[in-house]
Write a protein that holds these residues in place. Structure first.
Motif, PDB file in Angstrom:
ATOM      1  N   ARG A 329      21.645 -15.443 -39.462  1.00  0.00           N
ATOM      2  CA  ARG A 329      22.313 -14.496 -39.502  1.00  0.00           C
ATOM      3  C   ARG A 329      23.366 -14.250 -38.233  1.00  0.00           C
ATOM      4  NH1 ARG A 329      22.370 -12.571 -44.695  1.00  0.00           N
ATOM      5  NH2 ARG A 329      20.340 -13.163 -45.731  1.00  0.00           N
ATOM      6  N   SER A 330      22.970 -14.901 -37.128  1.00  0.00           N
ATOM      7  CA  SER A 330      23.588 -14.545 -35.767  1.00  0.00           C
ATOM      8  C   SER A 330      24.701 -15.659 -35.771  1.00  0.00           C
ATOM      9  CB  SER A 330      22.398 -14.576 -34.927  1.00  0.00           C
ATOM     10  OG  SER A 330      23.126 -14.575 -33.493  1.00  0.00           O
ATOM     11  N   PRO A 331      25.924 -15.237 -35.785  1.00  0.00           N
ATOM     12  CA  PRO A 331      26.874 -16.321 -34.946  1.00  0.00           C
ATOM     13  C   PRO A 331      26.608 -16.637 -33.552  1.00  0.00           C
ATOM     14  CG  PRO A 331      27.686 -14.452 -36.090  1.00  0.00           C
ATOM     15  CD  PRO A 331      26.417 -14.204 -35.998  1.00  0.00           C
ATOM     16  N   THR A 332      26.036 -15.875 -32.675  1.00  0.00           N
ATOM     17  CA  THR A 332      25.890 -16.118 -31.436  1.00  0.00           C
ATOM     18  C   THR A 332      24.821 -17.071 -31.363  1.00  0.00           C
ATOM     19  OG1 THR A 332      26.359 -13.686 -30.881  1.00  0.00           O
ATOM     20  CG2 THR A 332      25.188 -15.050 -29.114  1.00  0.00           C
ATOM     21  N   ALA A 333      23.851 -16.984 -32.094  1.00  0.00           N
ATOM     22  CA  ALA A 333      22.687 -18.083 -32.084  1.00  0.00           C
ATOM     23  C   ALA A 333      23.377 -19.576 -32.220  1.00  0.00           C
ATOM     24  CB  ALA A 333      21.518 -17.702 -32.873  1.00  0.00           C
ATOM     25  N   ALA A 336      25.758 -20.876 -29.656  1.00  0.00           N
ATOM     26  CA  ALA A 336      24.935 -21.157 -28.567  1.00  0.00           C
ATOM     27  C   ALA A 336      24.306 -22.441 -28.661  1.00  0.00           C
ATOM     28  CB  ALA A 336      24.115 -20.118 -27.975  1.00  0.00           C
ATOM     29  N   LEU A 337      23.759 -22.792 -29.904  1.00  0.00           N
ATOM     30  CA  LEU A 337      22.957 -24.065 -30.138  1.00  0.00           C
ATOM     31  C   LEU A 337      24.198 -25.289 -30.227  1.00  0.00           C
ATOM     32  CD1 LEU A 337      20.196 -24.738 -29.768  1.00  0.00           C
ATOM     33  CD2 LEU A 337      20.039 -24.596 -32.397  1.00  0.00           C
ATOM     34  N   CYS A 338      25.404 -24.832 -30.929  1.00  0.00           N
ATOM     35  CA  CYS A 338      26.354 -25.820 -30.902  1.00  0.00           C
ATOM     36  C   CYS A 338      27.060 -26.253 -29.703  1.00  0.00           C
ATOM     37  CB  CYS A 338      27.382 -25.489 -31.996  1.00  0.00           C
ATOM     38  SG  CYS A 338      26.806 -25.248 -33.629  1.00  0.00           S
ATOM     39  N   ALA A 339      27.217 -25.192 -28.801  1.00  0.00           N
ATOM     40  CA  ALA A 339      27.855 -25.499 -27.488  1.00  0.00           C
ATOM     41  C   ALA A 339      26.862 -26.322 -26.490  1.00  0.00           C
ATOM     42  CB  ALA A 339      28.052 -24.158 -26.862  1.00  0.00           C
ATOM     43  N   LEU A 340      25.544 -26.289 -26.857  1.00  0.00           N
ATOM     44  CA  LEU A 340      24.512 -26.931 -25.949  1.00  0.00           C
ATOM     45  C   LEU A 340      24.564 -28.539 -26.611  1.00  0.00           C
ATOM     46  CD1 LEU A 340      22.305 -27.441 -24.032  1.00  0.00           C
ATOM     47  CD2 LEU A 340      20.729 -26.400 -25.882  1.00  0.00           C
ATOM     48  N   CYS A 341      24.662 -28.477 -27.823  1.00  0.00           N
ATOM     49  CA  CYS A 341      24.560 -29.949 -28.331  1.00  0.00           C
ATOM     50  C   CYS A 341      25.848 -30.636 -28.416  1.00  0.00           C
ATOM     51  CB  CYS A 341      23.885 -29.531 -29.751  1.00  0.00           C
ATOM     52  SG  CYS A 341      22.381 -29.198 -30.146  1.00  0.00           S
ATOM     53  N   GLY A 342      26.760 -29.907 -28.974  1.00  0.00           N
ATOM     54  CA  GLY A 342      27.796 -30.741 -29.168  1.00  0.00           C
ATOM     55  C   GLY A 342      28.853 -30.560 -28.142  1.00  0.00           C
ATOM     56  N   GLY A 343      28.916 -29.454 -27.215  1.00  0.00           N
ATOM     57  CA  GLY A 343      29.811 -29.267 -26.165  1.00  0.00           C
ATOM     58  C   GLY A 343      29.180 -30.229 -24.822  1.00  0.00           C
ATOM     59  N   ASP A 344      28.030 -29.879 -24.441  1.00  0.00           N
ATOM     60  CA  ASP A 344      27.201 -30.445 -23.533  1.00  0.00           C
ATOM     61  C   ASP A 344      27.262 -31.896 -23.623  1.00  0.00           C
ATOM     62  OD1 ASP A 344      25.853 -30.531 -20.741  1.00  0.00           O
ATOM     63  OD2 ASP A 344      23.923 -31.003 -21.851  1.00  0.00           O
ATOM     64  N   GLY A 345      26.783 -32.493 -24.776  1.00  0.00           N
ATOM     65  CA  GLY A 345      26.738 -33.718 -25.329  1.00  0.00           C
ATOM     66  C   GLY A 345      28.125 -34.472 -25.189  1.00  0.00           C
ATOM     67  N   ALA A 346      29.116 -33.933 -25.712  1.00  0.00           N
ATOM     68  CA  ALA A 346      30.258 -34.499 -25.722  1.00  0.00           C
ATOM     69  C   ALA A 346      30.937 -34.703 -24.367  1.00  0.00           C
ATOM     70  CB  ALA A 346      31.188 -33.956 -26.651  1.00  0.00           C
ATOM     71  N   ALA A 347      30.578 -33.656 -23.370  1.00  0.00           N
ATOM     72  CA  ALA A 347      31.061 -33.774 -22.132  1.00  0.00           C
ATOM     73  C   ALA A 347      30.730 -35.159 -21.392  1.00  0.00           C
ATOM     74  CB  ALA A 347      30.696 -32.537 -21.340  1.00  0.00           C
ATOM     75  N   VAL A 431      25.803 -14.182 -23.852  1.00  0.00           N
ATOM     76  CA  VAL A 431      26.699 -13.196 -22.997  1.00  0.00           C
ATOM     77  C   VAL A 431      28.145 -12.817 -23.817  1.00  0.00           C
ATOM     78  CG1 VAL A 431      27.499 -12.206 -20.990  1.00  0.00           C
ATOM     79  CG2 VAL A 431      25.324 -13.234 -21.131  1.00  0.00           C
ATOM     80  N   TYR A 432      28.542 -14.098 -24.016  1.00  0.00           N
ATOM     81  CA  TYR A 432      29.820 -13.973 -24.620  1.00  0.00           C
ATOM     82  C   TYR A 432      29.962 -13.389 -26.076  1.00  0.00           C
ATOM     83  CZ  TYR A 432      34.484 -15.586 -26.369  1.00  0.00           C
ATOM     84  OH  TYR A 432      35.675 -15.589 -26.972  1.00  0.00           O
ATOM     85  N   GLY A 433      29.043 -13.773 -26.761  1.00  0.00           N
ATOM     86  CA  GLY A 433      28.821 -13.158 -28.123  1.00  0.00           C
ATOM     87  C   GLY A 433      28.718 -11.858 -28.167  1.00  0.00           C
ATOM     88  N   VAL A 434      27.638 -11.272 -26.941  1.00  0.00           N
ATOM     89  CA  VAL A 434      27.351  -9.841 -27.053  1.00  0.00           C
ATOM     90  C   VAL A 434      28.624  -9.062 -26.795  1.00  0.00           C
ATOM     91  CG1 VAL A 434      26.175  -8.173 -25.900  1.00  0.00           C
ATOM     92  CG2 VAL A 434      24.901  -9.962 -26.482  1.00  0.00           C
ATOM     93  N   ALA A 435      29.438  -9.767 -25.736  1.00  0.00           N
ATOM     94  CA  ALA A 435      30.743  -8.883 -25.431  1.00  0.00           C
ATOM     95  C   ALA A 435      31.583  -8.889 -26.605  1.00  0.00           C
ATOM     96  CB  ALA A 435      31.189  -9.558 -24.086  1.00  0.00           C
ATOM     97  N   ALA A 436      31.629  -9.891 -27.270  1.00  0.00           N
ATOM     98  CA  ALA A 436      32.616 -10.273 -28.396  1.00  0.00           C
ATOM     99  C   ALA A 436      32.282  -9.389 -29.571  1.00  0.00           C
ATOM    100  CB  ALA A 436      32.768 -11.550 -28.825  1.00  0.00           C
ATOM    101  N   GLY A 437      30.964  -8.704 -29.754  1.00  0.00           N
ATOM    102  CA  GLY A 437      30.611  -7.931 -30.869  1.00  0.00           C
ATOM    103  C   GLY A 437      29.951  -9.013 -31.657  1.00  0.00           C
ATOM    104  N   TRP A 438      29.508 -10.106 -31.451  1.00  0.00           N
ATOM    105  CA  TRP A 438      28.905 -10.678 -32.467  1.00  0.00           C
ATOM    106  C   TRP A 438      27.454 -10.254 -32.623  1.00  0.00           C
ATOM    107  CZ3 TRP A 438      30.425 -16.223 -30.637  1.00  0.00           C
ATOM    108  CH2 TRP A 438      31.747 -16.697 -30.660  1.00  0.00           C
ATOM    109  N   GLN A 439      26.542 -10.947 -33.705  1.00  0.00           N
ATOM    110  CA  GLN A 439      25.281 -10.266 -33.748  1.00  0.00           C
ATOM    111  C   GLN A 439      24.606 -11.355 -33.104  1.00  0.00           C
ATOM    112  OE1 GLN A 439      24.702 -10.703 -38.203  1.00  0.00           O
ATOM    113  NE2 GLN A 439      24.930  -8.586 -38.159  1.00  0.00           N
TER     114      GLN A 439
END
Length: 439
Positions: A329-333, A336-347, A431-439
């Motif tokens: 139920r947390s967009p932030t979680a 965060a996991l997609c950025a780690l896997c998809g972002g860091d991996g694709a980089a 941190v970005y998700g908290v600042a953006a008001g995500w759960q």
């Protein structure tokens, strides 16, 4: 931010409850244990009454206001109502048991099973009084012929539990050794939920281990270069892990149970990296990147087991935190996991496959890698958020905010952090998700 599908499930459950209540319970007016209750909490002017009215209209729930019930009770002309009026006039707090009794009577007088309670509980005393009432009705209504199932004894037993037993539970809960199970339902339903979570856990573990061994098998037979095998594991593990989340029940302990799968993998990394156990294949798959001098910008690694203690351990801990602290139920979680896997991996893949244009602040990272990081994070996050949103678990953030998260992920990935980007990247998204008001 709770999705309407949650109330659809509650409404369906309430309808089923009506048809499953035994005749003895129906004759007794249906206890609180048979009700589906949603506490509507929020500050003054937050729209509790407005939104409750819409939910009543759409889902057929009953809206009860603790304040309205107290005001009506004060005007009833009864001695008890006059007592409440005097207490409020003198600025005293109305005892919790009075409010709980009014709510209980109002719910038992209704033929509905789904209730929205507005303005209650207001404090910890309210909550404890309500739960005590529910526990009493469960004990009085179980009809097992026990001599200690009477009001006087139940009050004493509740006091003993609160003062003596509850501290023991809190002690083990602080050590993360407590699994909370909602027992306000039919015993068979509770049992089925436990079986569902155990089966979901086995499926999660099977898919995680199976995917790892499949990638290892393909890499060992020359189907893929070793560095590419490692990156496919890095990119694919997170999405496969998250795809298992909907299989779990709504119990409080399901997220903790699910997080134990990457926790066990992390313990394995720690054990092998520290030399407690030997696993040469794990060291080879996780530690070696690329030794081909013809590949631009090769990231040389030592291939030593100690490398497992940084990148792989941090990668595993990120998965543990996403499930245990965020969950489905947390967009932030999820992001965060997609950025780690998809972002860091694709980089790393983009940095090796695209034309090399080094970044000014980090000559070992490239512009192509950063673009790939942003694109990978955005695309995988969009896909996973659509998946969970379609199932009614969460709301989907706007594409503009999601693009901002992807750019933030690319920015963190471009920094000279080494293996520590496995921790810095998901933390930055959090941190970005908290600042953006995500759960």
């Amino acid at each position: 931010k709770t999705s309407t599908s949650y109330f659809q499930k509650l409404s369906m459950a309430a309808t089923m409850t009506d048809s499953q209540v035994p005749a003895a319970a129906a004759a007794a007016g249906k206890s609180l244990a048979t009700k589906k209750i949603v506490f509507v909490l929020g500050g003054p002017g937050s729209g509790k009454g407005t939104q409750s009215g819409k939910l009543v209209k759409e889902f057929g729930a009953v809206h009860l206001s603790a304040g309205d019930l107290l005001r009506a009770h004060m005007k009833s002309g009864t001695p008890d109502g006059q007592m409440v009026a005097d207490m409020i006039a003198n600025g005293r707090i109305v005892p919790s048991h009075v409010t709980v009794t009014l709510l209980k009577d109002a719910m038992e007088a209704s033929d509905k099973s789904l209730f929205l309670i507005d303005g209650f509980p207001r404090n910890e005393e309210n909550r404890a009084a309500f739960e005590k009432q529910v526990m009493m009705e469960r004990l009085l209504g179980r009809q097992e012929g026990r001599t200690d199932d009477n009001i006087e004894t139940i009050h004493k037993r509740f006091k003993v539990f609160t003062e003596q037993s509850l501290p023991v539970v809190e002690h083990y809960e602080a050590l993360s050794k407590v699994a909370r199970i909602d027992a306000h339902r039919d015993p068979e339903e509770v049992y089925r939920e436990m079986n569902r979570d155990l089966l979901a856990w086995l499926c999660t573990a099977f898919l995680a281990v199976g995917y790892l061994h499949l990638c290892r098998l393909i890499g060992s037979r020359g189907g893929l270069p070793r560095y590419l095998t490692r990156k496919i594991i890095h990119i694919g593990t997170g999405p496969i892990f998250m795809l298992c989340w909907p299989m779990y029940s709504e119990s409080h302990w399901s997220s903790v149970l699910c997080s134990s799968v990457p926790a066990l993998a992390t313990l394995q990394f720690l054990a092998v990296g520290s030399g407690w156990i030997s696993d040469p294949k794990l060291v080879a798959t996780s530690s070696v990147w690329c030794t081909d001098p013809n590949v631009p910008n090769p990231v040389q690694r030592t291939g030593l087991r100690q490398e497992l203690l940084t990148g792989p351990v941090l990668y595993g801990l990120a998965h543990v935190a996403a499930a245990a602290l965020g969950w489905r139920r947390s967009p932030t979680a999820v992001v965060a996991l997609c950025a780690l896997c998809g972002g860091d991996g694709a980089a790393e893949l983009g940095g090796h496959w695209l034309p090399r244009v080094a970044l000014p602040w980090n000559r070992q990272k490239t512009l192509g890698g950063s673009i790939s990081a942003a694109g990978g994070a955005f695309l995988l996050s969009s896909a996973m958020l659509s998946f969970f949103g379609g199932l009614g678990f969460l709301y989907r953030p706007s594409p503009k905010l999601l693009l901002g998260a992807a750019l933030a992920a690319a920015g963190v990935e471009s920094l000279p952090l080494g293996a520590w980007d496995n921790a810095a990247l998901p933390l930055a998204i959090w941190v970005y998700g908290v600042a953006a008001g995500w759960q």
